[in-house]
Scaffold this active site. Structure first.
Site, mmCIF file in Angstrom:
data_model
loop_
_atom_site.group_PDB
_atom_site.id
_atom_site.type_symbol
_atom_site.label_atom_id
_atom_site.label_comp_id
_atom_site.label_asym_id
_atom_site.label_seq_id
_atom_site.Cartn_x
_atom_site.Cartn_y
_atom_site.Cartn_z
ATOM 1 C CG ASP A 156 124.374 46.089 61.389
ATOM 2 O OD1 ASP A 156 124.302 44.941 61.855
ATOM 3 O OD2 ASP A 156 125.016 46.368 60.356
ATOM 4 C CE LYS B 22 125.945 43.350 59.572
ATOM 5 N NZ LYS B 22 126.593 44.522 58.965
ATOM 6 C CB CYS C 225 123.713 46.541 56.983
ATOM 7 S SG CYS C 225 125.458 47.053 57.008
#
Length: 207
Positions: free
Chosen positions: A11, A111, A156
C-alpha cells in the site's frame, strides 16, 4: 524443498503518503529504501498491494452518519474503524507512488473492493471470508518465504504478515522498510506478529 522468496510491498499509495488523506508519518522515507532493497536482494517474485475501495466503502466516516473519524463504529458486520475516504478506485490517491521502481514482471494485488467489509490484509478481507488472488499467485510461483514491508506497520503490514504465516509461509516483516501510525500501536503489532510466528527483521540482514 527449494526456498523461493517473494517480497510484498504493501500500500505505498499516494493517500497514505505526504499530502494524502490518510498519510502515515514519514511514509515517503521508505520509497528509496524499498527500491534499493529489491534491486540489491534477489527475489523470485515482487508483489505490490493496493487498497482499491469503492466510493461507498463502509470504512469511510463520510458514509456513516454520526460516526467519528479514527474511532470504531458499529456496523451490521461488527465494529469498524472509521477512516477518512482514501484510495478510492481510479483516483490519484489510489495509485502507487510514481517513484517506486517497477519492472514488467512485478505484480499488483488489489484489496478492499467489497463496500461492506474492510481488508487490511493483502490475503483476506477482515472477516477472513474472502481471499484476494495473492495466495494463489504465491503458490503458482512456488513461494516458500514471504518478506513484507510498506504501510502501515500497525495495520495492513501487520495483518498481511500474520495472514502469510497463517497460510504456512515463512514470514518476515521488514521493520525499517515499513512505517506505522503510532509508536504504541506499532509495538503492539510487533508483539502480535511475533506471537504468531512472524520474524521481525531489518533489511540489512537480508541477502
Amino acid at each position: 524443498m527449494t526456498q523461493r522468496r517473494a517480497l510484498l510491498v504493501i500500500d505505498v499509495q499516494y493517500d497514505f503518503l505526504a499530502g494524502g488523506s490518510l498519510a502515515v508519518p514519514a511514509g515517503n522515507e521508505i520509497i528509496p529504501e524499498i527500491n534499493a532493497f529489491h534491486e540489491r536482494v534477489p527475489f523470485d517474485l515482487v508483489v505490490f498491494s493496493m487498497d482499491w475501495h469503492p466510493a461507498n466503502h463502509c470504512s469511510f466516516v463520510t458514509n456513516n452518519p454520526g460516526a467519528t473519524v479514527f474511532t470504531p463504529h458499529q456496523l451490521p458486520s461488527g465494529p469498524q474503524m472509521m477512516w477518512p475516504a482514501h484510495c478510492v478506485q481510479n483516483t490519484h490517491g489510489a495509485q502507487l507512488h510514481a517513484d517506486l521502481r517497477r519492472k514488467p514482471e512485478h505484480m499488483d494485488v488489489r484489496k478492499g473492493q467489497d463496500p461492506h467489509v474492510d481488508s487490511y490484509s493483502a490475503f483476506f478481507d477482515n472477516n477472513h471470508a474472502v481471499k484476494t488472488p495473492l495466495d494463489d499467485i504465491l503458490i503458482s510461483h512456488g513461494i516458500t518465504d514471504v518478506y513484507v514491508c510498506g504501510l502501515a506497520t500497525d495495520y495492513c503490514v501487520a495483518y498481511t504478515s500474520m495472514d502469510s504465516r497463517f497460510l504456512g509461509y515463512n514470514t518476515y516483516m521488514i521493520e525499517d522498510l515499513s512505517r506505522g501510525i503510532s509508536p504504541a500501536c506499532i509495538e503492539k503489532a510487533k508483539r502480535e506478529m511475533q506471537e504468531k510466528g512472524v520474524h521481525v527483521v531489518q533489511s540489512a540482514d537480508i541477502h
